[in-house]
Design a protein around this motif. Sequence first.
Motif, mmCIF file in Angstrom:
data_model
loop_
_atom_site.group_PDB
_atom_site.id
_atom_site.type_symbol
_atom_site.label_atom_id
_atom_site.label_comp_id
_atom_site.label_asym_id
_atom_site.label_seq_id
_atom_site.Cartn_x
_atom_site.Cartn_y
_atom_site.Cartn_z
ATOM 1 N N CYS A 141 0.860 -1.182 0.000
ATOM 2 C CA CYS A 141 0.000 0.000 0.000
ATOM 3 C C CYS A 141 0.898 1.235 0.000
ATOM 4 O O CYS A 141 1.735 1.376 0.880
ATOM 5 N N PRO A 142 0.751 2.113 -0.983
ATOM 6 C CA PRO A 142 1.652 3.265 -1.035
ATOM 7 C C PRO A 142 1.367 4.306 0.051
ATOM 8 O O PRO A 142 2.170 5.201 0.247
ATOM 9 N N CYS A 143 0.255 4.189 0.743
ATOM 10 C CA CYS A 143 -0.045 5.183 1.777
ATOM 11 C C CYS A 143 0.704 4.894 3.076
ATOM 12 O O CYS A 143 1.354 5.770 3.640
ATOM 13 N N HIS A 144 0.588 3.672 3.579
ATOM 14 C CA HIS A 144 1.232 3.375 4.869
ATOM 15 C C HIS A 144 2.075 2.106 4.827
ATOM 16 O O HIS A 144 2.441 1.562 5.857
ATOM 17 N N GLN A 145 2.324 1.615 3.596
ATOM 18 C CA GLN A 145 3.246 0.501 3.396
ATOM 19 C C GLN A 145 2.851 -0.822 4.045
ATOM 20 O O GLN A 145 3.713 -1.633 4.373
ATOM 21 N N SER A 146 1.565 -1.051 4.249
ATOM 22 C CA SER A 146 1.150 -2.396 4.620
ATOM 23 C C SER A 146 1.467 -3.291 3.437
ATOM 24 O O SER A 146 1.211 -2.928 2.295
ATOM 25 N N THR A 147 2.049 -4.465 3.715
ATOM 26 C CA THR A 147 2.427 -5.358 2.634
ATOM 27 C C THR A 147 1.685 -6.681 2.785
ATOM 28 O O THR A 147 1.653 -7.246 3.887
ATOM 29 N N PHE A 148 1.066 -7.137 1.708
ATOM 30 C CA PHE A 148 0.271 -8.361 1.732
ATOM 31 C C PHE A 148 0.886 -9.370 0.778
ATOM 32 O O PHE A 148 1.395 -8.988 -0.280
ATOM 33 N N ASP A 149 0.833 -10.648 1.140
ATOM 34 C CA ASP A 149 1.396 -11.677 0.279
ATOM 35 C C ASP A 149 0.276 -12.349 -0.526
ATOM 36 O O ASP A 149 -0.508 -13.127 0.028
ATOM 37 N N VAL A 150 0.203 -12.045 -1.797
ATOM 38 C CA VAL A 150 -0.876 -12.587 -2.631
ATOM 39 C C VAL A 150 -0.788 -14.112 -2.712
ATOM 40 O O VAL A 150 -1.803 -14.797 -2.768
ATOM 41 N N ALA A 151 0.427 -14.628 -2.692
ATOM 42 C CA ALA A 151 0.600 -16.075 -2.809
ATOM 43 C C ALA A 151 0.124 -16.794 -1.553
ATOM 44 O O ALA A 151 -0.106 -17.996 -1.573
ATOM 45 N N ASP A 152 -0.013 -16.055 -0.460
ATOM 46 C CA ASP A 152 -0.399 -16.685 0.797
ATOM 47 C C ASP A 152 -1.654 -16.036 1.361
ATOM 48 O O ASP A 152 -1.649 -15.455 2.453
ATOM 49 N N ALA A 153 -2.724 -16.077 0.601
ATOM 50 C CA ALA A 153 -4.035 -15.615 1.049
ATOM 51 C C ALA A 153 -4.053 -14.133 1.415
ATOM 52 O O ALA A 153 -4.880 -13.685 2.198
ATOM 53 N N CYS A 154 -3.110 -13.374 0.852
ATOM 54 C CA CYS A 154 -3.035 -11.927 1.125
ATOM 55 C C CYS A 154 -2.854 -11.627 2.607
ATOM 56 O O CYS A 154 -3.408 -10.651 3.130
ATOM 57 N N LYS A 155 -2.084 -12.470 3.285
ATOM 58 C CA LYS A 155 -1.789 -12.175 4.684
ATOM 59 C C LYS A 155 -0.812 -11.013 4.778
ATOM 60 O O LYS A 155 -0.023 -10.777 3.875
ATOM 61 N N VAL A 156 -0.875 -10.295 5.919
ATOM 62 C CA VAL A 156 -0.009 -9.127 6.111
ATOM 63 C C VAL A 156 1.411 -9.601 6.422
ATOM 64 O O VAL A 156 1.610 -10.432 7.309
ATOM 65 N N VAL A 157 2.389 -9.098 5.676
ATOM 66 C CA VAL A 157 3.763 -9.442 6.006
ATOM 67 C C VAL A 157 4.534 -8.256 6.582
ATOM 68 O O VAL A 157 5.610 -8.406 7.142
#
Lengths: 579, 345, 262
Positions: B288-304
């Motif tokens: 997310c370019p706003c607050h840099q939350s990063t999600f892993d699409v390969a793993d159910a979009c979990k937050v990394v």
Amino acid sequence: MSELKTPPSGGAKAAAATADYLDQRTGVGNAVKFFARKVFPDHWSFFLGEIALYSFVTLLISGVFLTLFFVPSMSEVTYPTEGVWATMRGVEMSEAFSSTLRLSFEVRGGLLMRQIHHWAALVFMAAIVVHMMRVFFTGAFRKPREINWVVGFVLLILGLAAGFSGYSLPDDVLSGNGLRITDGVIKAIPIIGSYMSYFVFGGEFPGHDLIPRLFTVHILLVPGLILALIGLHLFLMVMHKHTQYPGSGRKNTNVVGYPAVPVYAGKLLFNFFVVFGVIALMAGTMTINPVWNYGPYDPSPVSAGAQPDWYMLFLEGALRLMPGATEVMIGPYTLSLNVIIPAMIVPGILFTALAAYPFLEAFATGDKSEHHVLDRPRNRPFRTAFGVALLVAFFILVLAGSNDLIATHFHLSINDITWTFRVFLFLGPWIAFVVTKRICLGLQRKDRELVLHGHETGRIVRFASGEYIEVHKPLDAHERWLRVQHEAVRPLEIEPAEDSRGVRRKGYKADRMRQRLSQLFYEDRVEPVTPAEVAAAHGHDEHDEQHTAIEGHGQPAGVGASAHGAEPDGETAPDGRNS
Amino acid sequence: MSTHDPHSDVVVHGEGELPDRFDDPGLHEHKPRQADVDPKVAKRVERQVLFLFTLSILGTIGVVWAYFALPPGETPDSMRTSNVVLGVCLALSLLGIGIGGNHYIKVLMSNREYVEERHEQRSSDETREIAVQMLKDGAQDSGLSRRGALVGAGLTALALFPLAIVVPLIGNVGEDWNVRKFKHTMWKKGTRLATDPQGRPIKASDVTIGDVWHVIPDGLNELEHGKLDEKAKAIVLLVRLDPRDLKSDQSPAGETWGYDGIVAYSKVCTHVGCPVALYEQQTHHLLCPCHQSTFDVADACKVVFGPAKRPLPQLPITVDDEGYLVAQSDFHEPVGPSFWERATK
Amino acid sequence: MKALAARRHDRRAPALLLLLALLLVGGAYAVLVPSSADAATTKTATADDVATGEKLFQANCATCHGASASGTASAPSLIGVGAAAVDFQVGTGRMPMQSDGPQAPSKPVVFDDEQISQLAAYVASLGVGPAIPTEDMVDPSKGDPANGMALFRTNCAMCHNAVGAGGALSQGKFAPNLWETTPTHIYEAMLTGPQSMPVFNDANLTPEEKRNIIAFIDEQGEVSPGGLDLGSIGPVSEGLWAWVVGLGLLIGISVWIGAKSS
């Protein structure tokens, strides 16, 4: 009354007649008598508030211009296919956005006015912050000015509200995403969050009501309140008479400076032109908020470098730093501490600390007297260090809000930067506090040194006995007064917990807490030099030995030099030419 | 070298006893400025001020001239020229007055300092007594102290009155107050996935590994009302991964929410709602370019990484008879930022 | 001037002049030729080109990508990436990679245009992949910048910034600034999805839409109507300048006003 030889000119006659007319109906003579030769102290840092005031006036002037062309509506229009801006042709947008484009590109001078307005807003907030720092670090908020400090604090908050509501008006993608973040923050409020979101947006985000609502807030409510409070702020300033920096002849019971007419009034007038002029120069040469780059609001796109204006950046930074794991469930309910803490609790702490500081310090000091002579920041190590710590925390959050730009400009990893700031948000203020306090105490010791021994002259003299010594030039009375005029505040002393009969005293606990606070504030200190110390210093031959610690720790200052006894005729310069 | 004797200021009290504090030496002696003593300097400064005021006049003329002579025109170049000339002339016009006037005040206006006495802010005891007495008299005259019930009723009326303003004012502000709308989007069974912003339906065969598609529900662009409100919730990101890379998705046991490595996730961040649009093809991370939350699409979009807690909700998709990607249903949980009653039924 | 005049009579002067002329011609060649070379490769790649390309590949790329270009642990397979990928990666200097880092940045280009087209021909011969676009496909003047902006906003701006000034990705990676990138390279990047960048195939963004995006980027990074563009990176740089220029000037003037005249 006067015995003029020449008859008064026509102009003078007309002026006198007008004055007489006005005075008979308004008694304006009394006001003139009160104001005309009122004395105002002069110092460059006293203009900081004026910069804020005049950027506000600039905002009003340019803002009126903008309202003539801006359409606060979210209804949809299509940018004409022959419109002047190529990348917008045929694009659907709100009327707010399209009118912003029109006033930027087609209204003559419109772009300049828009840029003046936005630059003035940034300068306004910056000037408020710097003005507030000046007031804080010099202790100008002390009795009787605590209320005026609170008025100023509310003005700061209103400034934030004005800036935020205005920033969002053009309805572009950048500010729209800012609003979306706001919506996310509002929704995080426990229990009533979703209803608050409906309250603000008039239904679901983005809805159709927000721009008109923000417009009313931005051009009526907030500026009205700001104007009223500026009036109160200035009224209180005149009532209290301005503070003055310490110096010869400046006392708590007087005010030294220039009369309102002509000097102060003249500066007041001309400073407006200076402030407006500088802002106009910026607006003429530097692009600000190019909304045509961002495009009309659409919930899907977002651009890299999505940030708010600088004064909101600390909130953005706080949101970026907070780890997500802090969101918790209470039964079936979601409590988003990962949003509540950075967006509400952290700013809450920063702002409450700022607003409450005068009362906190008065409580710790136990001082009920009025203060009109300012402190030199070094003479109040705790306060100065506390202020610097707050600023450092704010600054780290601002940097955290810019972490993506730091990453691209310095080729760093955004993840590393975030982790660094997470740590520094806790470490930084402490380090800043300790370092600032040490620097203040060091500067005070340097002051003592100067008063006791004078300036080094670099001239070495040899005694008949063969001893070498550097001649020191004593400070003149004005230089010395500046360094010894302040009172060193000592920690409060309280009555013991039990009286002589061993009965526990009521209110001891409260007193003890107050004493603890007072110790926190004033335990480490350096006392100003007394005449006796100077006499002793001069009376002592080996003048380099008496630099033993002068600061007290828990008890009144130990005075190293006094132990050596005073020999009134001793001098640093053996040949006496120095005296 | 000063000829000042530092000892002379220390006032000796009694028999060699020194005072606790130094004495204030009093105001500095007033020193005349160069312009006060040298008429030539004064004349020079006068000329400087005159020059600055003239500059201001020229600036004003410049603004008016530029207003008529330099319209913004049609190109960025002409717009910039207009803006720069207007701005610089305006700045000259203002700074000429501001700097010139201040220069005059600094150098040529009398700079003698005056001293004014201060008085304590508090009013004198006498005034206070009179004030208190006046208030007492006023209270006496009002006759309220004898009529407790009346005072109570009056105060209650006053306290309640704002409701008469607030209820109608606030009541409508939230329109229908139906916050359950947060929990649904316009996706439903069979809605085709279409490209954002063009609105072209997407065929599964067109989606290749390494792609990213920004998706809206088919028909969104044709909505008459609330288009942006619906879009704000319905935006979706579609990617195709090599099925070997796909560690997991959010489909419950026995169901398949993806299609042959193609998965669709809500684009609205679960942190505060920014569009999470930044897809890194190699790592399969969504940032997310706003607050840099990063999600892993390969793993159910979990937050990394970053401030979000929950994974991005997955849109269950499949293909229809014509090979177009369609939704199996709406999202199975509310999209976007958390709110208090998010997880309730 | 005198020194220059004296040198003119130096007997080494003719040699120096010749050298300068050579450099000039070489430079002009380098500047003028690439466009025609690009166009050439798309049309005709001879067996000769493929053979030379293979030699170049074995010498410069095989260490990482493997002798058969099928990839190793340290680099991906190049079978089926197409000529477009090679032209982008090698033509912007990203390949050959110099050192390990979060990503391969663009660098001065190592190969000349002929060599690049030979390499591209070789890789294209390994498997079917995207070809290098023609001049016409990337001509900004034929695109619609308004449509390009709408597409850019949804598909590109989140990484490359609203006007292509660049932005940060995770772990030290970044999306580069696009103002100096040639239209051909922009097209190839969309088509092949280099490094972190996802692919935008022709169903996702049609060739015409790609050209519209190029038309939009082509207009960015030049003249800003408001004056200096301050990097076009948004409110942070504006805030910085408000403090440095605005408050800086105003405090400077305040100090001047507050100082006593001598």
